[in-house]
Scaffold this motif. Structure first.
Motif, PDB file in Angstrom:
ATOM      1  N   VAL A 303       0.838  -1.212   0.000  1.00  0.00           N
ATOM      2  CA  VAL A 303       0.000   0.000   0.000  1.00  0.00           C
ATOM      3  C   VAL A 303       0.867   1.254   0.000  1.00  0.00           C
ATOM      4  O   VAL A 303       0.618   2.212  -0.759  1.00  0.00           O
ATOM      5  N   LEU A 304       1.898   1.284   0.840  1.00  0.00           N
ATOM      6  CA  LEU A 304       2.804   2.439   0.870  1.00  0.00           C
ATOM      7  C   LEU A 304       3.546   2.594  -0.450  1.00  0.00           C
ATOM      8  O   LEU A 304       3.781   3.735  -0.905  1.00  0.00           O
ATOM      9  N   ALA A 305       3.912   1.484  -1.091  1.00  0.00           N
ATOM     10  CA  ALA A 305       4.596   1.566  -2.381  1.00  0.00           C
ATOM     11  C   ALA A 305       3.680   2.145  -3.452  1.00  0.00           C
ATOM     12  O   ALA A 305       4.128   2.940  -4.299  1.00  0.00           O
ATOM     13  N   LEU A 306       2.413   1.762  -3.443  1.00  0.00           N
ATOM     14  CA  LEU A 306       1.470   2.321  -4.411  1.00  0.00           C
ATOM     15  C   LEU A 306       1.262   3.818  -4.188  1.00  0.00           C
ATOM     16  O   LEU A 306       1.124   4.589  -5.149  1.00  0.00           O
ATOM     17  N   ARG A 307       1.250   4.239  -2.921  1.00  0.00           N
ATOM     18  CA  ARG A 307       1.143   5.679  -2.647  1.00  0.00           C
ATOM     19  C   ARG A 307       2.382   6.417  -3.129  1.00  0.00           C
ATOM     20  O   ARG A 307       2.279   7.522  -3.688  1.00  0.00           O
ATOM     21  N   LEU A 308       3.556   5.836  -2.910  1.00  0.00           N
ATOM     22  CA  LEU A 308       4.792   6.449  -3.382  1.00  0.00           C
ATOM     23  C   LEU A 308       4.819   6.501  -4.903  1.00  0.00           C
ATOM     24  O   LEU A 308       5.294   7.488  -5.496  1.00  0.00           O
ATOM     25  N   GLN A 309       4.325   5.467  -5.546  1.00  0.00           N
ATOM     26  CA  GLN A 309       4.241   5.473  -6.998  1.00  0.00           C
ATOM     27  C   GLN A 309       3.344   6.611  -7.497  1.00  0.00           C
ATOM     28  O   GLN A 309       3.679   7.306  -8.460  1.00  0.00           O
ATOM     29  N   LYS A 310       2.211   6.784  -6.827  1.00  0.00           N
ATOM     30  CA  LYS A 310       1.292   7.854  -7.219  1.00  0.00           C
ATOM     31  C   LYS A 310       1.940   9.220  -7.046  1.00  0.00           C
ATOM     32  O   LYS A 310       1.789  10.114  -7.901  1.00  0.00           O
ATOM     33  N   ARG A 311       2.697   9.422  -5.943  1.00  0.00           N
ATOM     34  CA  ARG A 311       3.407  10.691  -5.744  1.00  0.00           C
ATOM     35  C   ARG A 311       4.420  10.945  -6.845  1.00  0.00           C
ATOM     36  O   ARG A 311       4.505  12.055  -7.382  1.00  0.00           O
ATOM     37  N   PHE A 312       5.166   9.891  -7.218  1.00  0.00           N
ATOM     38  CA  PHE A 312       6.184  10.048  -8.260  1.00  0.00           C
ATOM     39  C   PHE A 312       5.553  10.353  -9.619  1.00  0.00           C
ATOM     40  O   PHE A 312       6.038  11.217 -10.362  1.00  0.00           O
ATOM     41  N   VAL A 313       4.469   9.657  -9.943  1.00  0.00           N
ATOM     42  CA  VAL A 313       3.801   9.885 -11.226  1.00  0.00           C
ATOM     43  C   VAL A 313       3.244  11.302 -11.299  1.00  0.00           C
ATOM     44  O   VAL A 313       3.398  12.005 -12.313  1.00  0.00           O
ATOM     45  N   ASN A 314       2.606  11.768 -10.223  1.00  0.00           N
ATOM     46  CA  ASN A 314       2.035  13.126 -10.221  1.00  0.00           C
ATOM     47  C   ASN A 314       3.119  14.187 -10.282  1.00  0.00           C
ATOM     48  O   ASN A 314       2.976  15.200 -10.997  1.00  0.00           O
ATOM     49  N   PHE A 315       4.208  13.985  -9.542  1.00  0.00           N
ATOM     50  CA  PHE A 315       5.298  14.949  -9.576  1.00  0.00           C
ATOM     51  C   PHE A 315       5.953  15.002 -10.955  1.00  0.00           C
ATOM     52  O   PHE A 315       6.275  16.083 -11.464  1.00  0.00           O
ATOM     53  N   PHE A 316       6.143  13.818 -11.560  1.00  0.00           N
ATOM     54  CA  PHE A 316       6.764  13.775 -12.886  1.00  0.00           C
ATOM     55  C   PHE A 316       5.889  14.493 -13.918  1.00  0.00           C
ATOM     56  O   PHE A 316       6.386  15.180 -14.796  1.00  0.00           O
ATOM     57  N   LEU A 317       4.589  14.316 -13.781  1.00  0.00           N
ATOM     58  CA  LEU A 317       3.669  14.979 -14.711  1.00  0.00           C
ATOM     59  C   LEU A 317       3.636  16.479 -14.454  1.00  0.00           C
ATOM     60  O   LEU A 317       3.532  17.290 -15.402  1.00  0.00           O
ATOM     61  N   GLU A 318       3.763  16.871 -13.193  1.00  0.00           N
ATOM     62  CA  GLU A 318       3.708  18.292 -12.852  1.00  0.00           C
ATOM     63  C   GLU A 318       4.969  19.025 -13.283  1.00  0.00           C
ATOM     64  O   GLU A 318       4.901  20.148 -13.807  1.00  0.00           O
ATOM     65  N   LYS A 319       6.126  18.407 -13.098  1.00  0.00           N
ATOM     66  CA  LYS A 319       7.374  19.112 -13.387  1.00  0.00           C
ATOM     67  C   LYS A 319       7.821  18.953 -14.834  1.00  0.00           C
ATOM     68  O   LYS A 319       8.241  19.917 -15.477  1.00  0.00           O
ATOM     69  N   TYR A 320       7.737  17.713 -15.369  1.00  0.00           N
ATOM     70  CA  TYR A 320       8.273  17.455 -16.706  1.00  0.00           C
ATOM     71  C   TYR A 320       7.200  17.356 -17.776  1.00  0.00           C
ATOM     72  O   TYR A 320       7.525  17.137 -18.945  1.00  0.00           O
ATOM     73  N   LYS A 321       5.920  17.432 -17.384  1.00  0.00           N
ATOM     74  CA  LYS A 321       4.799  17.440 -18.324  1.00  0.00           C
ATOM     75  C   LYS A 321       4.753  16.178 -19.193  1.00  0.00           C
ATOM     76  O   LYS A 321       4.399  16.236 -20.364  1.00  0.00           O
ATOM     77  N   ARG A 322       5.090  15.034 -18.623  1.00  0.00           N
ATOM     78  CA  ARG A 322       4.971  13.766 -19.341  1.00  0.00           C
ATOM     79  C   ARG A 322       4.744  12.629 -18.351  1.00  0.00           C
ATOM     80  O   ARG A 322       5.031  12.754 -17.164  1.00  0.00           O
ATOM     81  N   HIS A 323       4.225  11.525 -18.876  1.00  0.00           N
ATOM     82  CA  HIS A 323       3.842  10.395 -18.043  1.00  0.00           C
ATOM     83  C   HIS A 323       5.030   9.457 -17.822  1.00  0.00           C
ATOM     84  O   HIS A 323       5.945   9.373 -18.646  1.00  0.00           O
ATOM     85  N   VAL A 324       4.988   8.769 -16.711  1.00  0.00           N
ATOM     86  CA  VAL A 324       6.022   7.787 -16.379  1.00  0.00           C
ATOM     87  C   VAL A 324       5.755   6.507 -17.176  1.00  0.00           C
ATOM     88  O   VAL A 324       4.602   6.076 -17.333  1.00  0.00           O
ATOM     89  N   CYS A 325       6.814   5.897 -17.678  1.00  0.00           N
ATOM     90  CA  CYS A 325       6.663   4.680 -18.483  1.00  0.00           C
ATOM     91  C   CYS A 325       6.196   3.511 -17.622  1.00  0.00           C
ATOM     92  O   CYS A 325       6.296   3.529 -16.389  1.00  0.00           O
TER      93      CYS A 325
END
Length: 554
Positions: A303-325
């Protein structure tokens, strides 16, 4: 100048807002990098970083010892059950099959070739059943419900058959007649009348089979020597005289279905058995608690890993304007935790069943053994995860992961050829070779040939009744062995070797860098406030810092 002064405060406010937003983004990035760095550490590195005790690692080691010990105890108990079943089956064959040699002829126990042998074998079963208590060495008895000995004969309806004139007149519809001989009736005149009735006048030219079934009860006393409570057994025995082929040979099949039942009324002097059972039940309870704790910890980690994944995906989309592979997303899903969760669930269910069996409330040995055996397999496979923290063992794990997709695709293609040879061998060689009589046997025979087993016997056992089929069998076997051993098996090994060489090359020159790896490159200097110089002796599996940017162990 006035215009510039008029808009200057607003410009400062916008610049200040941008700086604050950028500062928040930087703080968010730093916190995310720190959490990611900590997530991909092994337990020893986590302890050095934040003094976080590796509870899951300690619990998994404890669970391996407890689950393996539990399995050994259950295996020894189950071994007594299996041996009791097998020994009783052998005893029944010697008791009820006339002329049984002690070794089954094939998938059937024995065979007869004359009418007199058929009558003698049938009446032999009846007489042995009648004298069971006087001749049996085991703790056997009749069933109380009075089901008795049931004899059924199945045959075609009346007709005429003259093989000398090549004429046949028979109704293929079948009829079945049955009689029941109860144990208390076997010594009476009523039983003699049944035995002398027309039922036993067999017309072999239209007889399909004679089936004799009876049920016996038994008690396994050998478990007492193992300090366990005894089990009560019900044996449903069936003797079948098979004449379906009408070839002059009647095959006699013996089948015994064993049902373990709870003993209704038992009294055993001495408290050793009771205490031993209580100790094992308490141990099983501790196994359930340890697996439940492991299940909770691993579920929490996912569960914590899925939350961390969601944080990373949202941050990557916010800063670099693209989706994580997709590959980077899978880095957060720890397959070992999933394996541990499945193993824990199976162990908990299997342990509950084992406790019920130990308390003589259930008799599902097969279900319990499948659950406990599979869970123990998964537990020991999970040990590979901790070996992966060492670079030498990690090469093996990465090679298996890299080669698995290619191996599966290759096996799909090779499987089509294998199925073709299976069907061809079954239909052509089936009438001339015992290893090709049915599809399952053909598949097993070909798999043995691929591994180099029993080659000469497979070639030699072909019947030379048809020259065309004999020549075809040689072409068939030589082509299969040459194709699978020299080509397909070599390519299979080459795929794994290629993956191994690729992994070795990556370890020397660097692994392909993904977005997640690139993002973590800059967090090598992240420090933790709780890190201390002293470290316990268990945390000796330190990896080189250069490895942290190359391999993400998941």
């Amino acid at each position: 100048m006035e215009i510039s002064l008029k808009y200057l405060p607003g410009g400062r406010a916008a610049a200040s807002g941008n700086m604050m937003a950028q500062s928040d983004l930087d703080l968010k990035e730093t916190a995310l990098k720190e959490d990611l760095k900590f997530y991909f550490m092994n337990p020893c590195e986590k302890y050095r970083a934040r003094r976080q005790i590796p509870w899951k690692l300690a619990l998994q080691i404890l669970k391996i010892l407890m689950v393996t010990t539990q399995l050994i105890f259950f295996g020894l108990s189950n071994q007594l059950v299996v041996s009791f079943k097998e020994e009783n089956t052998v005893a029944f064959k010697h008791l009820f099959l006339k002329g049984y040699s002690g070794v089954d002829e094939d998938d059937y126990s024995c065979s007869i070739y004359t009418q007199q042998d058929a009558y003698d074998s049938i009446f032999y079963v009846i007489n042995q059943y009648k004298q069971l208590k006087n001749i049996s060495l085991g703790t056997l008895g009749y069933e109380h419900d009075g089901s008795g000995l049931k004899i059924c004969k199945q045959q075609y309806k009346k007709g005429a058959m003259l093989p000398s004139n090549d004429t046949l007149n028979i109704d293929i519809s079948t009829e079945t007649e049955c009689i029941v001989l109860k144990p208390q009736e076997l010594a009476s005149k009523k039983a003699e009348l049944k035995l002398n009735s027309s039922f036993f006048n067999l017309e072999f030219y239209r007889l399909i089979q004679v089936e004799i079934s009876f049920k016996l009860k038994g008690i396994a006393l050998q478990t007492i020597h193992a300090r366990e409570l005894p089990d009560c057994y019900a044996f449903q025995n069936t003797i079948t005289f098979n004449n379906r082929a009408h070839s002059g040979k009647i095959k006699i099949y013996f089948d015994s279905d064993t049902d373990i039942q709870e003993c209704k009324d038992w009294h055993i002097l001495g408290s050793v058995l009771q205490k031993n059972s209580q100790y094992i039940l308490v141990f099983d309870g501790f196994v359930i608690l340890s697996c439940l704790a492991s299940l909770i910890l691993c579920t929490r980690s996912i569960v914590l890993a899925l939350r961390l994944q969601k944080r990373f995906v949202n941050f990557f989309l916010e800063k670099y304007k693209r989706h994580v592979c997709h590959a980077d997303r899978l880095e957060f899903i720890n397959g070992w935790y999933v394996l541990v969760i499945i193993s824990d669930v199976m162990t908990i269910i299997g342990s509950i069943l084992k406790m019920e069996i130990k308390a003589k409330n259930l008799t599902s040995y097969d279900v319990c053994s499948i659950l406990l055996g599979t869970s123990t397999l998964f537990v020991w496979v999970g040990v590979i995860r901790y070996l992966g923290y060492f670079q030498t063992y990690n090469v093996l794990i990465l090679t298996m992961q890299a080669s698995l997709p290619k191996v599966l695709r290759f096996c799909c293609c090779a499987g089509m050829i294998y199925l073709g040879y299976t069907f061809c061998g079954w239909i052509v060689l089936g009438p001339y070779h015992e290893k090709f009589e049915d599809l399952n046997t053909v598949a097993e025979c070909l798999f043995s040939l691929v591994n180099g087993d029993d080659m000469f016997a497979t070639f030699a056992q072909i019947q030379q009744k048809s020259t065309l089929v004999w020549v075809f069998s040689r072409l068939y076997l030589y082509s299969f062995i040459s194709l699978f051993i020299y080509m397909i098996l070599s390519l299979f090994i080459a795929l794994i070797t290629d993956s191994y060489d690729t992994i070795k090359k990556y370890q020397q020159s660097g692994f392909p860098v993904t977005d997640l790896h690139e993002f973590l490159k800059d967090c090598g200097n992240v420090s933790y406030r709780k890190e201390q110089a002293s470290m316990p002796s268990i945390c000796c599996c330190r990896r080189r810092l250069s490895d942290d940017n190359l391999i993400l162990i998941n």
